[in-house]
Scaffold this motif. Sequence first.
Motif, PDB file in Angstrom:
ATOM      1  N   PHE A 424       0.835  -1.198   0.000  1.00 41.97           N
ATOM      2  CA  PHE A 424       0.000   0.000   0.000  1.00 41.97           C
ATOM      3  C   PHE A 424       0.873   1.253   0.000  1.00 41.97           C
ATOM      4  CE2 PHE A 424      -2.974  -3.122   1.817  1.00 41.97           C
ATOM      5  CZ  PHE A 424      -4.060  -2.913   0.974  1.00 41.97           C
ATOM      6  N   SER A 425       0.368   2.288  -0.637  1.00 42.40           N
ATOM      7  CA  SER A 425       1.101   3.543  -0.746  1.00 42.40           C
ATOM      8  C   SER A 425       1.020   4.318   0.573  1.00 42.40           C
ATOM      9  CB  SER A 425       0.519   4.386  -1.885  1.00 42.40           C
ATOM     10  OG  SER A 425       1.005   5.701  -1.847  1.00 42.40           O
ATOM     11  N   VAL A 426       2.178   4.685   1.087  1.00 36.91           N
ATOM     12  CA  VAL A 426       2.222   5.483   2.321  1.00 36.91           C
ATOM     13  C   VAL A 426       1.586   6.838   2.081  1.00 36.91           C
ATOM     14  CG1 VAL A 426       3.741   6.523   4.046  1.00 36.91           C
ATOM     15  CG2 VAL A 426       4.301   4.276   3.092  1.00 36.91           C
ATOM     16  N   GLU A 427       1.854   7.449   0.929  1.00 38.03           N
ATOM     17  CA  GLU A 427       1.287   8.771   0.615  1.00 38.03           C
ATOM     18  C   GLU A 427      -0.231   8.710   0.519  1.00 38.03           C
ATOM     19  OE1 GLU A 427       3.759   7.329  -0.960  1.00 38.03           O
ATOM     20  OE2 GLU A 427       5.449   8.590  -0.327  1.00 38.03           O
ATOM     21  N   TYR A 428      -0.759   7.628  -0.047  1.00 40.33           N
ATOM     22  CA  TYR A 428      -2.214   7.495  -0.153  1.00 40.33           C
ATOM     23  C   TYR A 428      -2.842   7.406   1.232  1.00 40.33           C
ATOM     24  CZ  TYR A 428      -6.782   5.763  -1.620  1.00 40.33           C
ATOM     25  OH  TYR A 428      -8.132   5.616  -1.811  1.00 40.33           O
ATOM     26  N   PHE A 429      -2.240   6.644   2.123  1.00 42.47           N
ATOM     27  CA  PHE A 429      -2.756   6.523   3.480  1.00 42.47           C
ATOM     28  C   PHE A 429      -2.793   7.884   4.176  1.00 42.47           C
ATOM     29  CE2 PHE A 429      -2.518   1.899   5.118  1.00 42.47           C
ATOM     30  CZ  PHE A 429      -3.102   1.446   3.948  1.00 42.47           C
ATOM     31  N   LYS A 430      -1.704   8.648   4.007  1.00 46.39           N
ATOM     32  CA  LYS A 430      -1.634   9.949   4.685  1.00 46.39           C
ATOM     33  C   LYS A 430      -2.639  10.933   4.098  1.00 46.39           C
ATOM     34  CE  LYS A 430       3.237   9.628   6.062  1.00 46.39           C
ATOM     35  NZ  LYS A 430       4.606  10.201   5.886  1.00 46.39           N
ATOM     36  N   SER A 431      -2.734  10.991   2.771  1.00 41.11           N
ATOM     37  CA  SER A 431      -3.611  11.978   2.136  1.00 41.11           C
ATOM     38  C   SER A 431      -5.091  11.682   2.365  1.00 41.11           C
ATOM     39  CB  SER A 431      -3.319  12.037   0.631  1.00 41.11           C
ATOM     40  OG  SER A 431      -3.571  10.779   0.027  1.00 41.11           O
ATOM     41  N   HIS A 432      -5.451  10.417   2.593  1.00 43.73           N
ATOM     42  CA  HIS A 432      -6.853  10.063   2.792  1.00 43.73           C
ATOM     43  C   HIS A 432      -7.182   9.764   4.247  1.00 43.73           C
ATOM     44  CE1 HIS A 432      -6.566   9.588  -1.555  1.00 43.73           C
ATOM     45  NE2 HIS A 432      -7.868   9.581  -1.618  1.00 43.73           N
ATOM     46  N   GLY A 433      -6.254  10.013   5.139  1.00 44.30           N
ATOM     47  CA  GLY A 433      -6.521   9.804   6.560  1.00 44.30           C
ATOM     48  C   GLY A 433      -6.831   8.361   6.910  1.00 44.30           C
ATOM     49  N   ILE A 434      -6.136   7.419   6.281  1.00 50.69           N
ATOM     50  CA  ILE A 434      -6.396   6.005   6.520  1.00 50.69           C
ATOM     51  C   ILE A 434      -5.811   5.598   7.871  1.00 50.69           C
ATOM     52  CG2 ILE A 434      -6.080   3.665   5.646  1.00 50.69           C
ATOM     53  CD1 ILE A 434      -7.760   5.413   3.853  1.00 50.69           C
ATOM     54  N   ASN A 435      -6.593   4.891   8.644  1.00 56.35           N
ATOM     55  CA  ASN A 435      -6.152   4.395   9.948  1.00 56.35           C
ATOM     56  C   ASN A 435      -5.419   3.071   9.738  1.00 56.35           C
ATOM     57  OD1 ASN A 435      -5.926   3.267  12.538  1.00 56.35           O
ATOM     58  ND2 ASN A 435      -7.807   4.270  13.239  1.00 56.35           N
ATOM     59  N   ARG A 436      -4.092   3.089   9.820  1.00 58.00           N
ATOM     60  CA  ARG A 436      -3.293   1.892   9.552  1.00 58.00           C
ATOM     61  C   ARG A 436      -3.600   0.779  10.553  1.00 58.00           C
ATOM     62  NH1 ARG A 436       1.738   2.044  10.447  1.00 58.00           N
ATOM     63  NH2 ARG A 436       2.421   0.488   8.922  1.00 58.00           N
ATOM     64  N   ARG A 437      -3.868   1.153  11.794  1.00 60.71           N
ATOM     65  CA  ARG A 437      -4.161   0.132  12.807  1.00 60.71           C
ATOM     66  C   ARG A 437      -5.446  -0.608  12.457  1.00 60.71           C
ATOM     67  NH1 ARG A 437      -4.054   1.697  19.062  1.00 60.71           N
ATOM     68  NH2 ARG A 437      -1.845   1.860  18.489  1.00 60.71           N
ATOM     69  N   ARG A 438      -6.431   0.131  11.994  1.00 58.68           N
ATOM     70  CA  ARG A 438      -7.701  -0.502  11.633  1.00 58.68           C
ATOM     71  C   ARG A 438      -7.538  -1.411  10.413  1.00 58.68           C
ATOM     72  NH1 ARG A 438     -13.098   2.692   9.703  1.00 58.68           N
ATOM     73  NH2 ARG A 438     -14.383   0.880   9.298  1.00 58.68           N
ATOM     74  N   VAL A 439      -6.751  -0.939   9.447  1.00 58.01           N
ATOM     75  CA  VAL A 439      -6.475  -1.768   8.274  1.00 58.01           C
ATOM     76  C   VAL A 439      -5.767  -3.045   8.694  1.00 58.01           C
ATOM     77  CG1 VAL A 439      -5.165  -1.903   6.127  1.00 58.01           C
ATOM     78  CG2 VAL A 439      -6.428   0.173   6.673  1.00 58.01           C
ATOM     79  N   GLY A 440      -4.809  -2.913   9.620  1.00 58.73           N
ATOM     80  CA  GLY A 440      -4.083  -4.087  10.103  1.00 58.73           C
ATOM     81  C   GLY A 440      -4.991  -5.106  10.755  1.00 58.73           C
ATOM     82  N   LYS A 441      -5.942  -4.637  11.562  1.00 56.06           N
ATOM     83  CA  LYS A 441      -6.888  -5.561  12.208  1.00 56.06           C
ATOM     84  C   LYS A 441      -7.724  -6.293  11.166  1.00 56.06           C
ATOM     85  CE  LYS A 441      -7.426  -3.130  16.634  1.00 56.06           C
ATOM     86  NZ  LYS A 441      -8.372  -2.413  17.531  1.00 56.06           N
ATOM     87  N   GLU A 442      -8.125  -5.570  10.121  1.00 56.56           N
ATOM     88  CA  GLU A 442      -8.956  -6.206   9.088  1.00 56.56           C
ATOM     89  C   GLU A 442      -8.147  -7.240   8.305  1.00 56.56           C
ATOM     90  OE1 GLU A 442     -12.229  -4.856   5.740  1.00 56.56           O
ATOM     91  OE2 GLU A 442     -11.020  -3.363   6.777  1.00 56.56           O
ATOM     92  N   ILE A 443      -6.883  -6.929   8.034  1.00 56.33           N
ATOM     93  CA  ILE A 443      -6.031  -7.889   7.332  1.00 56.33           C
ATOM     94  C   ILE A 443      -5.874  -9.157   8.155  1.00 56.33           C
ATOM     95  CG2 ILE A 443      -3.672  -8.320   6.520  1.00 56.33           C
ATOM     96  CD1 ILE A 443      -3.532  -5.368   5.738  1.00 56.33           C
ATOM     97  N   LYS A 444      -5.643  -9.008   9.450  1.00 59.13           N
ATOM     98  CA  LYS A 444      -5.476 -10.180  10.312  1.00 59.13           C
ATOM     99  C   LYS A 444      -6.766 -10.996  10.383  1.00 59.13           C
ATOM    100  CE  LYS A 444      -1.838  -8.164  13.195  1.00 59.13           C
ATOM    101  NZ  LYS A 444      -1.455  -7.694  14.544  1.00 59.13           N
ATOM    102  N   ALA A 445      -7.911 -10.302  10.409  1.00 61.56           N
ATOM    103  CA  ALA A 445      -9.186 -11.023  10.447  1.00 61.56           C
ATOM    104  C   ALA A 445      -9.399 -11.804   9.152  1.00 61.56           C
ATOM    105  CB  ALA A 445     -10.335 -10.039  10.665  1.00 61.56           C
ATOM    106  N   MET A 446      -9.079 -11.172   8.013  1.00 60.31           N
ATOM    107  CA  MET A 446      -9.228 -11.855   6.725  1.00 60.31           C
ATOM    108  C   MET A 446      -8.267 -13.036   6.593  1.00 60.31           C
ATOM    109  SD  MET A 446     -11.545 -10.570   4.651  1.00 60.31           S
ATOM    110  CE  MET A 446     -12.429  -9.087   4.178  1.00 60.31           C
ATOM    111  N   SER A 447      -7.078 -12.932   7.194  1.00 56.25           N
ATOM    112  CA  SER A 447      -6.075 -13.978   7.028  1.00 56.25           C
ATOM    113  C   SER A 447      -6.485 -15.288   7.691  1.00 56.25           C
ATOM    114  CB  SER A 447      -4.733 -13.512   7.609  1.00 56.25           C
ATOM    115  OG  SER A 447      -4.813 -13.386   9.017  1.00 56.25           O
TER     116      SER A 447
END
Length: 685
Positions: A424-447
């Motif tokens: 994932f693009s670091v710049e995209y996360f910053k510009s769109h206010g993406i919560n990395r911790r929340r994304v991480g939880k969702e990735i772990k749940a999907m895995s």
Amino acid sequence: MASVSFFLPSMKNLLVFIFFCVYVESSDHKKTNDGVVINVTKHFFFPDFNTPRTVHDLMLLGSSVVDKTGRIQIPDTTQNDVDLKHLVGRAVYAYPVRVFDPITRTPASFQTTFSFQIETTRTNLSFADRNVSGDGNDGGDGGSGFTFIIAPDEFTVGRPGPWLGMLNDACDEQYKTVGIEFDTIENAKFGDPNDNHLGINLGSIVSTITINVSEFGINLKDGEIHRAWIDYHGQNHFLEIRLGSDRLDYPSKAVFSGRLDISDFLKEYMFVGFSASTGNFTQIHNVLSWNFTSSSQASLRVPSPETCESKIIIDDGNGGGGRGGNNLNSFFIFMTVVFLVVVALVSLYYNRKRITGEKARELAMLSAVKERPRPPNKPRRFTISEVSAATRCFDELHKVTCDERSDTYRGTLLNGCHVAVKRFSVEYFKSHGINRRRVGKEIKAMSKLRHPNLVAIRGWCFDHQETMVVYDYVQNGTFHDWLYGIGVLPWSRRLKVVRDVAQALSYLHSQKLAHKNVNTSSVFIDVSFRALLGDFGFVMSGTESSRFEATVSQPTDVFAFGVLVLEVVAGRKRYRSESDPESNRSDLDLLEWAWSMHEMNEKEKVVDVKIGSVLNMDQAVRVMDIGLLCTLKENQGRPSMAEVVEYVCFETEVPELPLRRPMALFPYTSTTALCTNSYMCASFK
């Protein structure tokens, strides 16, 4: 300890340098070791394929099997009620063979002989059906033939039909193959002379050289057991192919004999074997025995054959004028070595002294934790160094796809597993206010999810502001490449993909999760042409609450699935570009057009005409109705994915659609203002 660890490799390099200096001095700067040329040989023999070692030495891919009589069979006919059309398989020797010397750029010499039989099965297609089959089969009985192939890997399977399983749309110019095809279909597009020929293919499905074997009294489709002898001399770039009946002696005349340089299509190590396919016409391709021998040259580095005696010069006072300079050089080298060794020993002593017993125990404990065994297939966290090594430092040659949100690379883990890494693009996360911790939880749940129609997540990486997902690599590429690539995908394959994707989404929704990125590019095709849903849409804006996500994501998946279904039926993308030559109304939305055709009771016009008369029109129209049903507004009848599965499997009647498109199909509501993710807004447009 860090400084010690850094120093030890330096010591090793220092000793290498010292040895090199002494060696150069001892050889008097006159000769170097150029190495010894040796022959690397490989030989294997399968009198049949019914031996215990076949399981270990032969890799079967796609629709291929070793039957009870000990023959390789492509396609697999051992399963009951299997449609033999549009199948593809490979059988390759399980270990790589050295076929090219990269230093001298010389191909290996190899000799192979194998016996084979092509069993032709007739179909009930009319002559008109053959002309519109879309798979390149222009007429006649049988499938497309089979190929002796030299391939760069042991897991890729190509397309069915005239592609003979050699190449598919996911193969790029880096995927080099060499094939000798035994083709039983005349395809004018590929320059085939007739439906009974041999072709030599170099990196392309179009043969570089074709031979009409009818001129040699050979009929590949007569059901007889034939034998091929292929002999290639690497240094002379000379190829000879003989073909005849397995009952007769070695043919006196070759069907092809001439110079052929295959260097540009070889890597140092490749895999040898057979690939075959069927199209609208079917064949059973049997390989009964196989003998293979290869020999290539390699340079082996060995110590110099010169002896110490040859370097001893007795100084008797005559002719020794040049030795004084050499003695002086030897003295300087000796003093330099002594000085560097003293410095190394002093540095090593003081670095070791800094480490206390407690720190040493802590380091030992950390090592023990790192070496703790893990279950082989359990998803885990990867370090940035592991992912970087797998993708060759994110080499551009390993990049598969890219967009504004992420780049995807293919790679190989240290254990040999092939993976796809989504970075994932670091710049995209910053510009769109993406919560990395929340994304991480969702990735772990999907895995944690495992389903036959979901691409498995092997792990993740959250190091140094990086967010990456590691998927299993699916060999045959995306459904987008198959649907819009070369050739026409038959209806039976399209219907299977629709059903597989529906099963995957239904399972996800049953786990209180959503995909959030359903489209043809997120559907992958494995070697058995099973559809696997992957490339999950993890990215969510931090302004969206979990409650909003749970309320919106699953219905949005259903809407996106409906659009995917319409694209499958129509064989076109939802929005056509102005440059699309097939569109007279380039600005027309497929969804709007499908509803218009429904209102006019002309839904057959939406169905892809390129499929031809082998299409089941009733099924296509019913599946189109399911797609339209999924695009209704929620309060107007949009079904759940569990209901959709029953519809696409024809277990339940599809509810009747409204006669006209609902006016509120694409409403602008207050909810729309909350959609910062373009995909999430798709169901409200």
